[in-house]
Design a protein around this motif. Structure first.
Motif, PDB file in Angstrom:
ATOM      1  N   LEU A  11       1.067  -1.252   0.013  1.00 53.22           N
ATOM      2  CA  LEU A  11       0.085   0.069   0.050  1.00 53.22           C
ATOM      3  C   LEU A  11       0.813   1.172  -0.021  1.00 53.22           C
ATOM      4  N   PRO A  12       0.389   2.160  -0.595  1.00 56.65           N
ATOM      5  CA  PRO A  12       0.966   3.842  -0.478  1.00 56.65           C
ATOM      6  C   PRO A  12       1.195   3.955   1.182  1.00 56.65           C
ATOM      7  N   GLY A  13       2.361   4.572   1.525  1.00 54.53           N
ATOM      8  CA  GLY A  13       2.465   4.959   3.037  1.00 54.53           C
ATOM      9  C   GLY A  13       2.618   3.857   3.789  1.00 54.53           C
ATOM     10  N   GLU A  14       2.810   2.273   3.437  1.00 54.83           N
ATOM     11  CA  GLU A  14       2.754   1.332   4.333  1.00 54.83           C
ATOM     12  C   GLU A  14       4.193   0.740   4.463  1.00 54.83           C
ATOM     13  N   VAL A  15       4.323   0.341   5.612  1.00 54.59           N
ATOM     14  CA  VAL A  15       5.744  -0.537   5.955  1.00 54.59           C
ATOM     15  C   VAL A  15       5.408  -2.043   5.774  1.00 54.59           C
ATOM     16  N   HIS A  16       5.844  -2.418   4.801  1.00 55.35           N
ATOM     17  CA  HIS A  16       5.570  -3.977   4.523  1.00 55.35           C
ATOM     18  C   HIS A  16       6.960  -4.712   4.927  1.00 55.35           C
ATOM     19  N   GLY A  17       6.758  -5.531   6.020  1.00 56.05           N
ATOM     20  CA  GLY A  17       7.880  -6.533   6.290  1.00 56.05           C
ATOM     21  C   GLY A  17       7.818  -7.681   5.218  1.00 56.05           C
ATOM     22  N   LEU A  18       9.095  -8.111   4.939  1.00 54.42           N
ATOM     23  CA  LEU A  18       9.351  -9.153   3.978  1.00 54.42           C
ATOM     24  C   LEU A  18      10.321 -10.078   5.049  1.00 54.42           C
ATOM     25  N   VAL A  19       9.874 -11.324   5.194  1.00 54.07           N
ATOM     26  CA  VAL A  19      10.603 -12.040   6.021  1.00 54.07           C
ATOM     27  C   VAL A  19      10.738 -13.678   5.120  1.00 54.07           C
ATOM     28  N   GLY A  20      11.905 -14.290   5.500  1.00 52.73           N
ATOM     29  CA  GLY A  20      12.175 -15.502   4.976  1.00 52.73           C
ATOM     30  C   GLY A  20      13.571 -16.186   5.327  1.00 52.73           C
ATOM     31  N   ALA A  21      13.763 -17.476   5.179  1.00 55.38           N
ATOM     32  CA  ALA A  21      15.108 -17.943   5.467  1.00 55.38           C
ATOM     33  C   ALA A  21      15.736 -17.748   4.310  1.00 55.38           C
ATOM     34  N   ASN A  22      17.308 -18.010   4.752  1.00 55.11           N
ATOM     35  CA  ASN A  22      18.099 -17.628   3.366  1.00 55.11           C
ATOM     36  C   ASN A  22      17.857 -18.760   2.385  1.00 55.11           C
ATOM     37  N   GLY A  23      17.758 -18.459   1.264  1.00 50.07           N
ATOM     38  CA  GLY A  23      17.242 -19.199   0.292  1.00 50.07           C
ATOM     39  C   GLY A  23      15.780 -19.049  -0.166  1.00 50.07           C
ATOM     40  N   ALA A  24      15.105 -18.424   0.349  1.00 48.79           N
ATOM     41  CA  ALA A  24      13.590 -18.479   0.239  1.00 48.79           C
ATOM     42  C   ALA A  24      13.313 -17.735  -1.206  1.00 48.79           C
ATOM     43  N   GLY A  25      14.202 -16.856  -1.371  1.00 44.13           N
ATOM     44  CA  GLY A  25      13.722 -16.246  -2.956  1.00 44.13           C
ATOM     45  C   GLY A  25      13.710 -14.617  -2.600  1.00 44.13           C
ATOM     46  N   LYS A  26      14.201 -14.321  -1.522  1.00 42.95           N
ATOM     47  CA  LYS A  26      13.953 -12.701  -1.308  1.00 42.95           C
ATOM     48  C   LYS A  26      14.954 -11.914  -2.163  1.00 42.95           C
ATOM     49  N   SER A  27      16.246 -12.314  -2.146  1.00 45.54           N
ATOM     50  CA  SER A  27      17.001 -11.668  -2.772  1.00 45.54           C
ATOM     51  C   SER A  27      16.800 -11.833  -4.473  1.00 45.54           C
ATOM     52  N   THR A  28      16.276 -12.973  -4.779  1.00 48.61           N
ATOM     53  CA  THR A  28      15.899 -12.873  -6.347  1.00 48.61           C
ATOM     54  C   THR A  28      14.640 -11.763  -6.591  1.00 48.61           C
ATOM     55  N   LEU A  29      13.799 -11.820  -5.498  1.00 53.17           N
ATOM     56  CA  LEU A  29      12.685 -10.750  -5.990  1.00 53.17           C
ATOM     57  C   LEU A  29      12.874  -9.545  -5.891  1.00 53.17           C
ATOM     58  N   VAL A  30      13.866  -9.163  -4.871  1.00 53.33           N
ATOM     59  CA  VAL A  30      14.482  -7.811  -4.839  1.00 53.33           C
ATOM     60  C   VAL A  30      15.233  -7.318  -6.077  1.00 53.33           C
ATOM     61  N   LYS A  31      15.897  -8.366  -6.820  1.00 54.95           N
ATOM     62  CA  LYS A  31      16.608  -8.053  -7.896  1.00 54.95           C
ATOM     63  C   LYS A  31      15.714  -7.855  -9.099  1.00 54.95           C
ATOM     64  N   ILE A  32      14.629  -8.529  -8.897  1.00 49.94           N
ATOM     65  CA  ILE A  32      13.593  -8.513 -10.330  1.00 49.94           C
ATOM     66  C   ILE A  32      12.895  -6.992 -10.097  1.00 49.94           C
ATOM     67  N   LEU A  33      12.479  -6.714  -8.901  1.00 53.69           N
ATOM     68  CA  LEU A  33      11.848  -5.414  -8.542  1.00 53.69           C
ATOM     69  C   LEU A  33      12.721  -4.115  -8.766  1.00 53.69           C
ATOM     70  N   SER A  34      14.156  -4.384  -8.665  1.00 54.47           N
ATOM     71  CA  SER A  34      15.039  -3.221  -8.889  1.00 54.47           C
ATOM     72  C   SER A  34      15.581  -3.281 -10.359  1.00 54.47           C
ATOM     73  N   GLY A  35      14.996  -3.982 -11.191  1.00 50.20           N
ATOM     74  CA  GLY A  35      15.234  -4.089 -12.827  1.00 50.20           C
ATOM     75  C   GLY A  35      16.553  -4.771 -12.905  1.00 50.20           C
ATOM     76  N   ALA A  36      17.224  -5.290 -12.103  1.00 51.35           N
ATOM     77  CA  ALA A  36      18.522  -6.214 -12.276  1.00 51.35           C
ATOM     78  C   ALA A  36      18.345  -7.541 -12.927  1.00 51.35           C
ATOM     79  N   LEU A  37      17.111  -8.220 -12.748  1.00 43.93           N
ATOM     80  CA  LEU A  37      16.727  -9.413 -13.301  1.00 43.93           C
ATOM     81  C   LEU A  37      15.477  -9.447 -14.058  1.00 43.93           C
ATOM     82  N   LYS A  38      15.190 -10.040 -14.647  1.00 45.65           N
ATOM     83  CA  LYS A  38      13.907 -10.404 -15.569  1.00 45.65           C
ATOM     84  C   LYS A  38      13.153 -11.442 -15.071  1.00 45.65           C
TER      85      LYS A  38
END
Length: 521
Positions: A45-72
């Motif tokens: 949401l606009p103005g929301e602080v949205h926590g994102l958690v998961g164990a190492n290897g859960a896919g967080k870094s891959t998602l971040v790279k996609i949202l930053s335009g580094a990966l398709k």
């Protein structure tokens, strides 16, 4: 209506009519046979602080790279504000006001603070670019907002890791970001700096900036976030208001099993392994008196710049003291270099595993055996078979997941890389072990395993010094905690004395007016 109430109203579900800052739907991404993301869903949401958690290897870094335009992504759709498409590019990300602050800093150490902040956004007058010294006034306000009291013309290389992290945040604010993804933003911050950052995130949220907050600090995430999404095996397995969850429910969702928190092991203390008397170094360390005994785990904390890592480097021989004495096993100890310290039975797992601890392009086996290489007795060649067997034994012992001895260490998650760094020093059979921020940037499951390994070291009559900004981590493993302030030991705490309020009082040299928290232990 507060942002927490706003999130609670939707009970974890976001109607399209409410408007969104970010939506990622059906995101999939493969790396060879490995599926890193599998129909991943995330809405913010606009103005929301949205926590994102998961164990190492859960896919967080891959998602971040996609949202930053580094990966398709292989498939799926992304919506940012009024834009909708299948993938982002770095230029599109900037145009949409989306900024990512990665766990691994993306700054240029050879440039100044102002040059890093304005890089790519240099201001012009009449078509001419302004020089960095003319733009320093442009960034002074944003530096004040993040609580960084340095000159904009300071070379970035002169700043501590914590200060460099604040420069990253200042850079995002300078660019007018409307949606900021923060990946482990407090990993290199001390207690006071963390409090300032959390206040800054709340201030951004109140002004309509959406924040995706990724952290392994579950208490911190729940206290700060409006909603939390839990990832496991590339999927979102839970999204709910933060006030409806506890750290235990997050853990169960993250790893699908119960994790019992470690507690300091009560061991019979042995002889003094290491002593320091009136140890000093210039204007950084003053009159340090310290005793570390076999079978004991001593915690060391303090604000960033208090001298914690400096003391570790002096003990390890990476820096030389100006005054005082050190003793190892009762004998004078003056290592001229880390190599000499290693020979004498001292090990150090540094704070920054990427640049100080591991050689990223070398294999797991090479990193594990680097300080104690298997070699033939007659010509000095490395015995590759022995190297592989040694590394595999440590991979199994420390449960280093997704690792084979021949894999480059850069392919491993942060928690597994930390285990490789620890395996290297366990392989040396050091009698004095120093851990600088051992749980930094690793998930709760990996952290628990690392803390259990540290506890087992003390059980083997090793003296252990654990440096950490995470009080919960210290209370789980340390028998006593020392607090540094401006290069001096300000006090010693044990048991229920170890609270955030008491540590900050000692670290800042003041008495706080009200209780900030309950005992961490």
């Amino acid at each position: 209506m507060t942002s927490n109430q706003h999130a609670a109203q939707f009970n974890g579900f976001l109607p399209q009519a409410a408007g969104i800052a970010l939506s990622a739907t059906g995101i999939c991404r493969h790396f060879g046979a490995t599926q890193a993301l599998d129909q991943m869903e995330l809405q913010v949401l606009p103005g929301e602080v949205h926590g994102l958690v998961g164990a190492n290897g859960a896919g967080k870094s891959t998602l971040v790279k996609i949202l930053s335009g580094a990966l398709k992504p292989d498939s799926g759709t992304i919506t940012v504000g009024g834009w909708h498409g299948e993938s982002l590019t770095p230029r599109r990300v900037q145009q949409l006001g989306l900024a990512t602050i990665f766990q691994e800093r993306s700054l240029a150490p050879n440039l100044t603070v102002v040059e890093n902040i304005v890089l790519g956004r240099e201001r012009t007058i009449a078509g001419l670019f302004l020089t960095p010294d003319h733009q320093q006034h442009d960034v002074e306000d944003v530096l004040r907002r993040v609580g960084l009291n340095v000159s904009p013309m300071t070379p970035l290389s002169q700043l501590s890791p914590a200060a460099q992290q604040l420069v990253e945040i200042a850079k995002a604010l300078y660019r007018g970001a409307r949606l900021i993804i923060m990946d482990e933003p407090t990993a290199v911050l001390g207690a006071a700096e963390t409090i300032r950052l959390l206040e800054l995130v709340r201030d951004l949220s109140s002004k309509g900036v959406a924040v995706v907050y990724i952290s392994h600090h579950l208490h911190e995430t729940l206290a700060l976030s409006d909603r939390v999404t839990v990832m496991r095996e590339g999927r979102a397995v839970l999204t709910a208001p933060s006030n409806s969850m506890t750290p235990q429910t997050l853990v169960e969702a993250m790893i699908g099993r119960h994790v019992a928190l470690a507690r300091p092991t009560q061991l019979k203390l042995g002889d003094v392994v290491f002593s320091a008397r009136a140890l000093g170094q210039g204007r950084r360390l003053f009159g340090i008196n310290l005793d570390l005994r076999a079978g004991e785990i001593v915690g060391l904390t303090g604000l960033v710049g208090s001298g914690r890592s400096r003391l570790a480097r002096v003990i390890f021989g990476a820096e030389q003291p100006d005054s005082g004495e050190m003793f190892l096993f009762g004998k004078p100890y003056h290592p001229a270099s880390p190599a000499e310290a290693i020979t004498l039975g001292v090990g150090l797992v540094p704070e920054d595993r990427k640049t100080e601890s591991l050689l990223q392009q070398m294999t797991v086996a090479q990193n594990v055996t680097l300080t104690r290489m298997p070699a033939t007795p007659y010509c000095g060649f490395i015995r590759l078979g022995e190297e592989q067997r040694t590394a595999m034994a440590w991979v199994k012992r420390l449960k280093i997941r997704s690792a084979l001895p021949g894999f480059p260490v850069s392919t491993l998650s942060g928690g597994n890389q930390q285990k490789v760094a620890i395996a290297r020093w366990l392989h040396t059979k050091a009698r004095l072990m120093i851990f600088d921020e051992p749980g930094q940037g690793v998930d709760i499951g990996a952290k628990e395993e690392i803390l259990q390994t540290i506890g087992a070291l003390a059980g083997d009559d090793c003296a252990v010094l654990v440096i950490s900004s995470d009080l919960e981590e210290l209370t789980q493993v340390a028998n006593r905690v020392l607090v540094l302030r401006q290069g001096r030991i300000a006090g010693e705490l044990t048991g229920a004395e170890v609270t955030e309020q008491r540590v900050l009082e000692l670290a800042m040299g003041t008495t706080l007016p009200v209780s900030m928290d309950e005992p961490v232990a």
